[in-house]
Design a protein around this motif. Structure first.
Motif, PDB file in Angstrom:
ATOM      1  N   LEU A 254       6.378   5.039   3.062  1.00 54.19           N
ATOM      2  CA  LEU A 254       6.702   3.633   2.804  1.00 54.19           C
ATOM      3  C   LEU A 254       5.603   2.709   3.323  1.00 54.19           C
ATOM      4  O   LEU A 254       5.265   1.703   2.672  1.00 54.19           O
ATOM      5  N   GLN A 255       5.037   3.027   4.471  1.00 58.02           N
ATOM      6  CA  GLN A 255       3.948   2.206   5.009  1.00 58.02           C
ATOM      7  C   GLN A 255       2.726   2.250   4.091  1.00 58.02           C
ATOM      8  O   GLN A 255       2.060   1.223   3.891  1.00 58.02           O
ATOM      9  N   THR A 256       2.421   3.418   3.531  1.00 66.51           N
ATOM     10  CA  THR A 256       1.282   3.521   2.613  1.00 66.51           C
ATOM     11  C   THR A 256       1.524   2.686   1.365  1.00 66.51           C
ATOM     12  O   THR A 256       0.615   2.006   0.867  1.00 66.51           O
ATOM     13  N   LEU A 257       2.742   2.725   0.839  1.00 62.41           N
ATOM     14  CA  LEU A 257       3.058   1.905  -0.329  1.00 62.41           C
ATOM     15  C   LEU A 257       2.916   0.419  -0.008  1.00 62.41           C
ATOM     16  O   LEU A 257       2.349  -0.345  -0.806  1.00 62.41           O
ATOM     17  N   LEU A 258       3.395   0.006   1.146  1.00 61.32           N
ATOM     18  CA  LEU A 258       3.276  -1.399   1.535  1.00 61.32           C
ATOM     19  C   LEU A 258       1.820  -1.785   1.746  1.00 61.32           C
ATOM     20  O   LEU A 258       1.422  -2.919   1.437  1.00 61.32           O
ATOM     21  N   ASP A 259       1.017  -0.873   2.284  1.00 57.63           N
ATOM     22  CA  ASP A 259      -0.416  -1.145   2.456  1.00 57.63           C
ATOM     23  C   ASP A 259      -1.086  -1.457   1.125  1.00 57.63           C
ATOM     24  O   ASP A 259      -2.061  -2.220   1.077  1.00 57.63           O
ATOM     25  N   GLU A 260      -0.573  -0.868   0.049  1.00 58.39           N
ATOM     26  CA  GLU A 260      -1.157  -1.078  -1.277  1.00 58.39           C
ATOM     27  C   GLU A 260      -0.390  -2.124  -2.066  1.00 58.39           C
ATOM     28  O   GLU A 260      -0.475  -2.173  -3.293  1.00 58.39           O
ATOM     29  N   SER A 261       0.382  -2.977  -1.336  1.00 59.72           N
ATOM     30  CA  SER A 261       1.117  -4.107  -1.938  1.00 59.72           C
ATOM     31  C   SER A 261       2.133  -3.654  -2.970  1.00 59.72           C
ATOM     32  O   SER A 261       2.375  -4.334  -3.976  1.00 59.72           O
ATOM     33  N   VAL A 262       2.753  -2.511  -2.722  1.00 62.49           N
ATOM     34  CA  VAL A 262       3.807  -2.002  -3.599  1.00 62.49           C
ATOM     35  C   VAL A 262       5.148  -2.262  -2.936  1.00 62.49           C
ATOM     36  O   VAL A 262       5.365  -1.862  -1.785  1.00 62.49           O
TER      37      VAL A 262
ATOM     38  N   ALA B 190       0.116  13.217  -1.916  1.00 60.84           N
ATOM     39  CA  ALA B 190       0.950  13.715  -3.017  1.00 60.84           C
ATOM     40  C   ALA B 190       2.315  13.030  -3.029  1.00 60.84           C
ATOM     41  O   ALA B 190       2.835  12.683  -4.094  1.00 60.84           O
ATOM     42  N   LEU B 191       2.880  12.846  -1.848  1.00 60.87           N
ATOM     43  CA  LEU B 191       4.172  12.176  -1.782  1.00 60.87           C
ATOM     44  C   LEU B 191       4.074  10.725  -2.233  1.00 60.87           C
ATOM     45  O   LEU B 191       4.946  10.223  -2.956  1.00 60.87           O
ATOM     46  N   VAL B 192       3.007  10.045  -1.828  1.00 64.73           N
ATOM     47  CA  VAL B 192       2.819   8.651  -2.232  1.00 64.73           C
ATOM     48  C   VAL B 192       2.648   8.541  -3.738  1.00 64.73           C
ATOM     49  O   VAL B 192       3.234   7.662  -4.388  1.00 64.73           O
ATOM     50  N   GLU B 193       1.853   9.441  -4.315  1.00 64.38           N
ATOM     51  CA  GLU B 193       1.639   9.397  -5.764  1.00 64.38           C
ATOM     52  C   GLU B 193       2.932   9.681  -6.509  1.00 64.38           C
ATOM     53  O   GLU B 193       3.205   9.083  -7.558  1.00 64.38           O
ATOM     54  N   ALA B 194       3.777  10.585  -5.980  1.00 62.44           N
ATOM     55  CA  ALA B 194       5.055  10.860  -6.623  1.00 62.44           C
ATOM     56  C   ALA B 194       5.952   9.623  -6.585  1.00 62.44           C
ATOM     57  O   ALA B 194       6.634   9.298  -7.561  1.00 62.44           O
ATOM     58  N   ALA B 195       5.942   8.923  -5.458  1.00 61.40           N
ATOM     59  CA  ALA B 195       6.744   7.705  -5.346  1.00 61.40           C
ATOM     60  C   ALA B 195       6.237   6.623  -6.287  1.00 61.40           C
ATOM     61  O   ALA B 195       7.034   5.930  -6.944  1.00 61.40           O
ATOM     62  N   ARG B 196       4.908   6.488  -6.394  1.00 64.45           N
ATOM     63  CA  ARG B 196       4.334   5.484  -7.290  1.00 64.45           C
ATOM     64  C   ARG B 196       4.677   5.804  -8.744  1.00 64.45           C
ATOM     65  O   ARG B 196       4.979   4.906  -9.539  1.00 64.45           O
ATOM     66  N   GLN B 197       4.643   7.063  -9.095  1.00 61.23           N
ATOM     67  CA  GLN B 197       4.963   7.434 -10.470  1.00 61.23           C
ATOM     68  C   GLN B 197       6.427   7.124 -10.782  1.00 61.23           C
ATOM     69  O   GLN B 197       6.756   6.706 -11.887  1.00 61.23           O
TER      70      GLN B 197
END
Length: 695
Positions: free
Chosen positions: A524-532, A556-563
């Motif tokens: 979740l922190q990585t997604l927020l870092d990328e303004s998602v 891999a987990l971040v990319e799965a969440a973004r997809q």
């Protein structure tokens, strides 16, 4: 039992109304008079033993019911006295034995009771209730502001703030009701005088004129009974008046009234000694009895010897001071070293921004900001602790993150911020006097101008923003930029519990079976870092539970969440005329992208590109050029690449171009049209063109 409690009071009130019109036997009247006196005594004792007035919030309604009950007893007693010349043992005893069978003595005692109740207690209680109601209503805005300030500073929770607000409203309602209830007590005293006079005149008239009784017999039969009825009514009325006075004059304390009075009167040795010696000195006056004053003075001196000199309070409340923890205790030290996640400090000259009496609404805007951020990016922003800071320069505010200042700005009193249009700069503000500055969030040229020139600035085409909006916007930018740092482990647990209420299976499959809360937090922190935005936690958790069965690699987990988020990723960057959903992209030439894929290397922080420094600098220069040209055209471009390369490219460009979003090709779904801003090459910049993509 609960059903009987609910029906008891309504049935009792109906019975009281029936008493006004239906005759009662003398035995029943005796029972009800005893119940009236006992009930009034119970109410008085309850008023004494409560710790604060709100502990007896039903008191105003009790006053009305008891007053109506007592008047109904007066009517029933009057009916029996005038019809039968007998109204039960209680009234007969008060009329003959208590006042010695003397009409004059009875009338004097009755008059004294009326003076005590009507002139002293009722008038004083009514005045105190009136002043208390007015002061309580006047203090409500200040109390509400104090609650909001404590909530925003993190000293209390939302539930505690809600409870305190209810107490404030209940207190205002109680004192308002007491102001009206005191009028019932005063009216009851007046009614007692009228009823007794009517009974005296009516009874004497019936005895002498209608029944032909001798003058003395009429007085003995009717007038003494009327006085007895008045005395029987005045005793509970006096108890109720005293209870009213105790309630409205009761200050909030930790103990009941009796304990507070005894503790405070015997808290100091000196007053007791002075009072004791003064009582003994009165024995020197010739003619005064010595024994009573010796006993009173001796008791005072004896009580003073029972007080420990070392335990005398130096403040008003020794027990409260003793209950305070030591400044060196672990609890106090632990509270002092705790760091607030988010803080806003104001210089002393701009404190008016948080003062509602001066028109300041900054605290309300900060609360609204927390709600807006939660709805935008999906996290619960911690309370913003707002305080003054004497070390700040005048007209300055500072925003702190975990005790460290991350942003600072100015907000001069008596001004507003006029922002010129980007294409005009300050040319549209040149004719307006003010202090040139730079808007803190977007870096636009602006001026602090006097508040009275607001309309003139708006007519010249400038955007005018008040001081509180400037601070709130700056705070929102800081929160959005540092959202990942503000998302703590406890916040993730809270969000997970919210998801579990509606989608328990999703949470049970994910944590702790596959991923710990710490691993979910990193995603979740990585997604927020990328303004998602992480609002759609259900889709995110579903994607993580599927991907976690094969790998726990963060990228891999971040990319799965973004997809899984799909169109929500690209939605903030869509723009265009009419209904056209266009995204402007910067892409990498295939040869460069292939070379970057070959240069990928794993690291503790995820995949990185181990590339030639000159090539990396060339890429950044080209991206900077594209960004500058896009801003001039009022466009917001994104950099696109393959999903395998996206995390590494994001880490490559973030230090220099943190504002440039990096998306994968698969994340462009939802756009009707994709327009190319340019292509980054290994050697030169290709001319921008247009790529048409089906929506």
């Amino acid at each position: 039992m609960k059903r009987m409690t609910q029906l008891g009071v309504p049935i009792g009130i109906v019975f009281i109304v029936v008493m006004l019109v239906v005759p009662l036997p003398a035995m029943v009247l005796d029972l009800l008079i005893a119940l009236n006196i006992t009930g009034a005594l119970l109410i008085l004792l309850t008023a004494i033993f409560i710790n604060k007035p709100l502990d007896f919030a039903a008191f105003p309604a009790v006053i009305l019911v008891m007053t109506l009950f007592r008047l109904a007893l007066n009517v029933s007693a009057t009916r029996l006295v005038l019809l039968d010349g007998y109204a039960g043992k209680v009234i007969d005893t008060f009329g003959h034995f208590v006042v010695g069978g003397s009409l004059i003595v009875g009338m004097i005692v009755f008059a004294i009771l009326l003076v005590i109740q009507f002139v002293v207690i009722t008038n004083g209680a009514g005045r105190v209730a009136e002043v208390g109601a007015r002061f309580t209503l006047d203090a409500m805005p200040g109390k509400q502001m104090a609650i909001d300030a404590d909530l925003n500073s993190g000293l209390i929770t939302e539930e505690q703030a809600r409870t305190r607000r209810l107490e404030v409203h209940a207190e205002a309602d109680f004192y308002g009701a007491m102001d009206g209830a005191s009028k019932f007590v005063k009216g009851d005293a007046i009614a007692a005088i009228v009823i007794t006079l009517v009974n005296l005149i009516g009874g004497f008239g019936i005895g002498v004129g209608q029944k032909g009784m001798p003058f003395g017999d009429a007085i003995s039969t009717y007038s003494l009974l009327s006085i007895g009825d008045g005395l029987v009514s005045q005793i509970p009325a006096l108890l109720l008046s005293v209870a009213t006075g105790l309630i409205v004059t009761r200050a909030v304390g930790d103990q009941d009234m009796g304990s507070d009075i005894v503790r405070q009167l015997t808290a100091r040795r000196t007053p007791l000694r002075v009072a004791g010696f003064a009582a003994l000195a009165l024995c020197l006056i010739p003619g005064l009895p010595k024994l009573p004053f010796i006993i009173a003075g001796g008791l005072m001196l004896l009580a003073s010897t029972r007080i420990d000199e070392t335990s005398e309070p130096v403040a008003a409340d020794a027990d409260a001071l003793a209950a305070l923890p030591s400044p060196d205790s672990p609890e106090v030290l632990a509270a002092e070293i705790q760091v607030d996640p988010l803080g806003l400090e104001l210089s002393p000259d701009i404190i008016d921004l948080v003062d509602p009496n001066a028109g300041g609404d900054l605290l309300e805007r900060v609360k609204a900001l927390r709600r807006k951020v939660a709805s935008d990016i999906g996290i619960v922003v911690p309370p913003v602790r707002t305080r003054d800071n004497l070390d700040l320069p005048l007209r300055t505010y500072a925003i702190k993150l975990f005790g460290v200042e991350v942003a600072r700005g100015e907000s001069p009193a008596g001004t507003v911020l006029a922002i010129g249009a980007p294409e005009l700069g300050q040319s549209g503000l040149g004719s307006i006097p003010g202090e040139p500055t730079t808007e803190p969030v977007f870096g636009l040229e602006a001026k602090w101008i006097p508040a009275e020139l607001r309309n003139q600035a708006e007519l010249s085409g400038a955007t005018v923003v008040d001081r509180a909006s400037v601070i709130t916007t700056h705070l929102a930018e800081v929160v959005t930029t540092h959202a990942s740092r503000l998302l703590g482990r406890e916040d993730v647990r809270l969000l997970t519990d919210v998801v579990k209420r509606s989608h328990p299976v999703v949470v049970d499959e994910l944590t702790p079976a596959q991923l710990s809360l710490g691993e979910v937090q990193r995603v979740l922190q990585t997604l927020l870092d990328e303004s998602v935005s992480v609002r759609d936690l259900v889709r995110i958790y579903e994607a993580l539970s599927l991907k976690a069965t094969s790998t726990k690699d963060l990228d891999a987990l971040v990319e799965a969440a973004r997809q899984a988020l799909g169109p929500a990723i690209v939605a903030p960057y869509l723009g265009g005329a009419g209904e056209e959903r266009t995204v402007h992209v910067i892409s990498l030439e295939p040869q460069l992208e292939q070379q970057l894929l070959e240069d990928l290397r794993p690291s503790d922080q995820g995949a990185v590109v181990a590339m030639d420094p000159e090539l990396g600098q060339s890429m950044l220069n080209q991206l900077t050029t594209f960004l500058s040209e896009s801003e001039n055209r009022n466009q917001r471009p994104v950099l696109v690449c393959s999903p395998q390369l996206r995390p590494a490219v994001r880490r490559l460009v973030r230090p220099s171009l943190h504002q440039l979003p990096v998306l994968a090709y698969t994340e462009l779904v939802g756009a009707d049209q994709v327009r190319s801003v340019g292509v980054v090459t290994r050697y030169s910049v290709l001319e921008p063109g247009a790529i048409q993509v089906a929506g």
